[in-house]
Design an enzyme around this catalytic site. Structure first.
Site, mmCIF file in Angstrom:
data_model
loop_
_atom_site.group_PDB
_atom_site.id
_atom_site.type_symbol
_atom_site.label_atom_id
_atom_site.label_comp_id
_atom_site.label_asym_id
_atom_site.label_seq_id
_atom_site.Cartn_x
_atom_site.Cartn_y
_atom_site.Cartn_z
ATOM 1 N N TRP A 232 12.743 -8.171 -135.108
ATOM 2 C CA TRP A 232 13.518 -8.829 -134.046
ATOM 3 C C TRP A 232 14.909 -9.264 -134.502
ATOM 4 C CZ3 TRP A 232 14.642 -13.792 -135.443
ATOM 5 C CH2 TRP A 232 13.794 -14.413 -136.373
ATOM 6 N N ASN B 236 17.822 -12.915 -117.813
ATOM 7 C CA ASN B 236 16.723 -13.328 -118.694
ATOM 8 C C ASN B 236 15.538 -12.357 -118.677
ATOM 9 O OD1 ASN B 236 15.253 -15.285 -120.403
ATOM 10 N ND2 ASN B 236 13.962 -15.479 -118.589
ATOM 11 N N GLU C 79 13.405 -25.098 -116.807
ATOM 12 C CA GLU C 79 14.093 -24.099 -117.658
ATOM 13 C C GLU C 79 15.071 -24.790 -118.604
ATOM 14 O OE1 GLU C 79 13.203 -20.923 -117.979
ATOM 15 O OE2 GLU C 79 11.682 -21.501 -116.524
ATOM 16 N N TRP D 23 6.930 -3.502 -139.943
ATOM 17 C CA TRP D 23 8.081 -3.142 -139.104
ATOM 18 C C TRP D 23 8.546 -1.734 -139.485
ATOM 19 C CZ3 TRP D 23 8.461 -6.532 -135.366
ATOM 20 C CH2 TRP D 23 8.170 -7.877 -135.599
ATOM 21 N N TRP E 97 14.029 -14.504 -129.083
ATOM 22 C CA TRP E 97 13.574 -13.329 -129.850
ATOM 23 C C TRP E 97 12.207 -13.554 -130.464
ATOM 24 C CZ3 TRP E 97 15.029 -8.441 -129.716
ATOM 25 C CH2 TRP E 97 16.231 -8.158 -129.072
ATOM 26 N N TRP F 146 13.308 -25.648 -121.570
ATOM 27 C CA TRP F 146 13.160 -24.629 -122.630
ATOM 28 C C TRP F 146 14.325 -24.708 -123.617
ATOM 29 C CZ3 TRP F 146 9.259 -21.641 -124.301
ATOM 30 C CH2 TRP F 146 8.137 -21.537 -123.481
HETATM 31 C C1 FAD Z 1 15.592 -12.272 -126.377
HETATM 32 C C2 FAD Z 1 16.264 -13.447 -125.699
HETATM 33 C C3 FAD Z 1 17.448 -13.963 -126.215
HETATM 34 C C4 FAD Z 1 18.076 -15.063 -125.605
HETATM 35 N N1 FAD Z 1 19.240 -15.542 -126.134
HETATM 36 C C5 FAD Z 1 19.854 -16.621 -125.555
HETATM 37 C C6 FAD Z 1 21.064 -17.141 -126.092
HETATM 38 O O1 FAD Z 1 21.588 -16.685 -127.126
HETATM 39 N N2 FAD Z 1 21.644 -18.180 -125.430
HETATM 40 C C7 FAD Z 1 21.100 -18.740 -124.302
HETATM 41 O O2 FAD Z 1 21.669 -19.683 -123.753
HETATM 42 N N3 FAD Z 1 19.933 -18.280 -123.808
HETATM 43 C C8 FAD Z 1 19.303 -17.243 -124.389
HETATM 44 N N4 FAD Z 1 18.131 -16.762 -123.851
HETATM 45 C C9 FAD Z 1 17.497 -17.503 -122.738
HETATM 46 C C10 FAD Z 1 17.883 -17.058 -121.319
HETATM 47 O O3 FAD Z 1 17.808 -15.676 -121.202
HETATM 48 C C11 FAD Z 1 19.275 -17.521 -120.902
HETATM 49 O O4 FAD Z 1 19.437 -18.910 -121.173
HETATM 50 C C12 FAD Z 1 19.487 -17.320 -119.390
HETATM 51 O O5 FAD Z 1 19.330 -15.959 -119.073
HETATM 52 C C13 FAD Z 1 20.855 -17.791 -119.017
HETATM 53 O O6 FAD Z 1 21.131 -17.506 -117.682
HETATM 54 P P1 FAD Z 1 21.270 -18.675 -116.625
HETATM 55 O O7 FAD Z 1 22.154 -19.753 -117.138
HETATM 56 O O8 FAD Z 1 21.631 -18.058 -115.322
HETATM 57 O O9 FAD Z 1 19.771 -19.223 -116.585
HETATM 58 P P2 FAD Z 1 19.049 -20.196 -115.555
HETATM 59 O O10 FAD Z 1 17.780 -19.540 -115.149
HETATM 60 O O11 FAD Z 1 19.944 -20.629 -114.477
HETATM 61 O O12 FAD Z 1 18.639 -21.408 -116.501
HETATM 62 C C14 FAD Z 1 19.433 -22.590 -116.659
HETATM 63 C C15 FAD Z 1 19.612 -22.919 -118.106
HETATM 64 O O13 FAD Z 1 18.370 -23.192 -118.729
HETATM 65 C C16 FAD Z 1 18.388 -22.713 -120.066
HETATM 66 N N5 FAD Z 1 17.362 -21.672 -120.209
HETATM 67 C C17 FAD Z 1 16.865 -20.863 -119.251
HETATM 68 N N6 FAD Z 1 15.913 -20.050 -119.768
HETATM 69 C C18 FAD Z 1 15.834 -20.355 -121.086
HETATM 70 C C19 FAD Z 1 15.048 -19.862 -122.156
HETATM 71 N N7 FAD Z 1 14.130 -18.906 -121.978
HETATM 72 N N8 FAD Z 1 15.238 -20.392 -123.383
HETATM 73 C C20 FAD Z 1 16.129 -21.381 -123.598
HETATM 74 N N9 FAD Z 1 16.906 -21.887 -122.602
HETATM 75 C C21 FAD Z 1 16.756 -21.379 -121.370
HETATM 76 C C22 FAD Z 1 19.762 -22.116 -120.314
HETATM 77 O O14 FAD Z 1 20.575 -23.088 -120.905
HETATM 78 C C23 FAD Z 1 20.223 -21.780 -118.913
HETATM 79 O O15 FAD Z 1 21.601 -21.786 -118.784
HETATM 80 C C24 FAD Z 1 17.482 -15.659 -124.456
HETATM 81 C C25 FAD Z 1 16.295 -15.128 -123.939
HETATM 82 C C26 FAD Z 1 15.696 -14.031 -124.552
HETATM 83 C C27 FAD Z 1 14.421 -13.487 -123.970
#
Ligand code: FAD
Length: 472
Positions: free
Chosen positions: A360, A342, A275, A306, A383, A278
């Site tokens: 979006w 997420n 993750e 849209w 997005w 990502w």
């Molecule tokens: C529509 C949408 C908008 C989002 N906007 C943001 C945003 O503005 N900022 C943001 O940090 N994340 C964003 N995310 C990705 C993700 O939702 C969050 O990083 C995650 O929910 C953060 O929670 P966590 O730290 O507990 O995640 P964990 O599951 O603990 O993941 C650890 C770290 O991995 C990274 N990560 C995890 N999933 C993703 C992902 N899909 N994409 C990129 N990095 C990821 C993050 O840095 C996160 O802190 C978005 C996802 C979606 C679907």
């Protein structure tokens, strides 16, 4: 000792800070500075939630510096002019910073570096944020990756665990006359106090970040792959705002994880590091496709049909009054805490771009303003992924059904009950789709919308029809 400005930006920490370390290693007295210049962020000046976080994070950084004998100088204005003024005041001979990767600030920093070096100053920038910088990885043809799996395969093949280092125990003091502005004068915290609920969940700053890593390793890491999709559980690390503000280095997280690796948690750990991958992929894409915060990456959507935005409908989505409980729960969690799980981000985004067929960017802007982890790279990726317009995205024609998503990922309806408390007494499975029994809904939750903003089947059909019109 000669002075060096250490320009703090998205690296609000003292551990693992390459710019600070370089200044010390080269024998300078660091003058830590933070410049507030939202006007230099292009269309993406930080939103209200980010500013509220920033206030606390800067407070923490200043306290950590003071505990070691130094302090943070706060200034506002054009970055170039502020640096110039500080160079003049302090007689500093060098400027060090850790890189940012946003399309608006990257060229600014490159120009600044060139101009300052031309004046004979020592200027150096460093990677303070990523496991791989956006240009480190390339396809065999030398271009950017657009698909995550080969990107990550290549990342793992080149992986060299970077070293970690702790903050210096003491820092040299500098002239008391070199004053900054008062943080309070920047008015970063909302006057109306809408952020009060945030701080029940979050502790901004480096200490909060380190604590969050420990809590994660002892808790949610074990079972991460299964629970990371469950908004009703504590299944993720909640490190995203700390990572965004650079309160912890991503390589410090992986190092702490590796130290704790056991046979039992190994697969969950790899899932978690993926993750983080990502996030790396998001920075890679933003660097190579800098137009994507506002424009589709996939040209197929250039003329997509849209829907015209109805401000009342958009406001109902924003404030969690769509009539679809899991969607409303997510948007209310966001409003109350500055964060959304997420899986639920995907569900609320899908509802906006598919059922409502809104571009979006309307959702991305709302998230930008309300998320404490608002991050241009990750938000753009998220997005565009949900909309089907991005790299390695979910196909547009795969429309999430928010009811089945809720049944699967919030099976007892606890997440809904927490964030939409008026539905807590609506029995299951009706809580997932309360419009199916309008009489029960009217009785138990008279203030909750009677029906969804758009009928789910009609919304889905409208999305698919618009998609078919885009050809092939
Ligand atoms: C529509 C949408 C908008 C989002 N906007 C943001 C945003 O503005 N900022 C943001 O940090 N994340 C964003 N995310 C990705 C993700 O939702 C969050 O990083 C995650 O929910 C953060 O929670 P966590 O730290 O507990 O995640 P964990 O599951 O603990 O993941 C650890 C770290 O991995 C990274 N990560 C995890 N999933 C993703 C992902 N899909 N994409 C990129 N990095 C990821 C993050 O840095 C996160 O802190 C978005 C996802 C979606 C679907």
């Amino acid at each position: 000792m000669p002075y060096a400005l250490v320009w703090f930006r998205h690296d609000l920490r003292l551990d693992d800070n390459p710019a600070l370390r370089a200044a010390l290693d080269e024998g300078y007295t660091p003058v830590p500075v933070y410049i507030r210049a939202p006007q230099e962020e292009g269309d993406w000046a930080p939103g209200g939630a980010s500013d509220a976080w920033l206030h606390r994070s800067l407070e923490g950084l200043d306290a950590d510096l003071r505990a070691r004998g130094s302090r943070l100088v706060l200034r506002r204005g054009a970055s170039a002019a502020v640096l110039d003024a500080l160079l003049e005041e302090t007689g500093a001979e060098a400027v060090f910073w850790n890189r940012k990767y946003e399309p608006a600030t990257q060229p600014r920093d490159a120009a600044l570096k060139k101009a300052l070096r031309e004046r004979g100053l020592r200027v150096e920038s460093f990677n303070g944020s990523l496991l791989f910088e956006p240009w480190d990885l390339a396809t065999q043809q030398g271009g950017p990756y657009k698909v995550f799996t080969p990107f990550w395969r290549s990342a793992l093949a080149q992986w060299r665990a970077p070293a970690t280092w702790d903050a210096p125990g003491t820092l040299p003091a500098f002239d008391a006359a070199w004053q900054g502005e008062s943080l309070d004068a920047w008015c970063l915290t909302p006057a109306l106090g809408w952020d009060a609920g945030f701080w029940e969940t979050w502790t901004p700053g480096e200490a909060g970040a380190r604590e969050a890593v420990e809590v994660f390793i002892d808790g949610a890491l074990n079972g991460y792959r299964a629970d990371r999709d469950r908004p009703d559980r504590v299944g993720t690390s909640k490190l995203s705002p700390h990572l965004h503000f650079g309160e912890i280095a991503s390589w410090r997280i992986t190092a702490e994880l590796e130290r704790a690796r056991t046979a039992a948690n190994s697969a969950d750990m790899d899932g978690y590091i993926r993750e983080l991958g990502w996030r790396e992929f998001a920075y890679h894409l933003l660097h190579h496709f800098p137009h994507t915060p506002t424009q589709n990456l996939n040209p197929r959507f250039a003329h997509f049909d849209w829907a015209k935005v109805d401000p009342d409908v958009l406001a109902a989505w924003q404030r969690g009054r769509t009539g679809v409980p899991i969607v409303d729960a997510g948007l209310r969690e966001l409003w109350a805490t500055g964060y959304m799980h997420n899986r639920v981000r995907m569900i609320v985004a899908s509802y906006l771009v598919k059922h409502l067929r809104y571009h979006w960017s309307h959702g991305a802007r709302w998230f930008w303003d309300t998320l404490v982890d608002a991050d241009l790279a990750n938000n753009t990726l998220g997005w565009q992924w949900v909309a089907g317009t991005g790299a390695d995205a979910a196909p547009y024609f795969r429309v999430f059904n928010p009811v089945t998503q809720a049944e699967k990922f919030d099976p007892k309806g606890q997440y809904i009950a927490r964030w939409v408390p008026e539905l807590a007494d609506v029995p299951l499975p009706l809580r997932f789709a309360p419009w199916q029994k309008p009489d029960v809904l009217a009785h138990v939750a008279p203030d909750y919308p009677r029906r969804p903003l758009v009928d789910l089947a009609e919304g889905r059909e409208g999305a698919l029809t618009a998609y078919r019109k885009t050809g092939d």
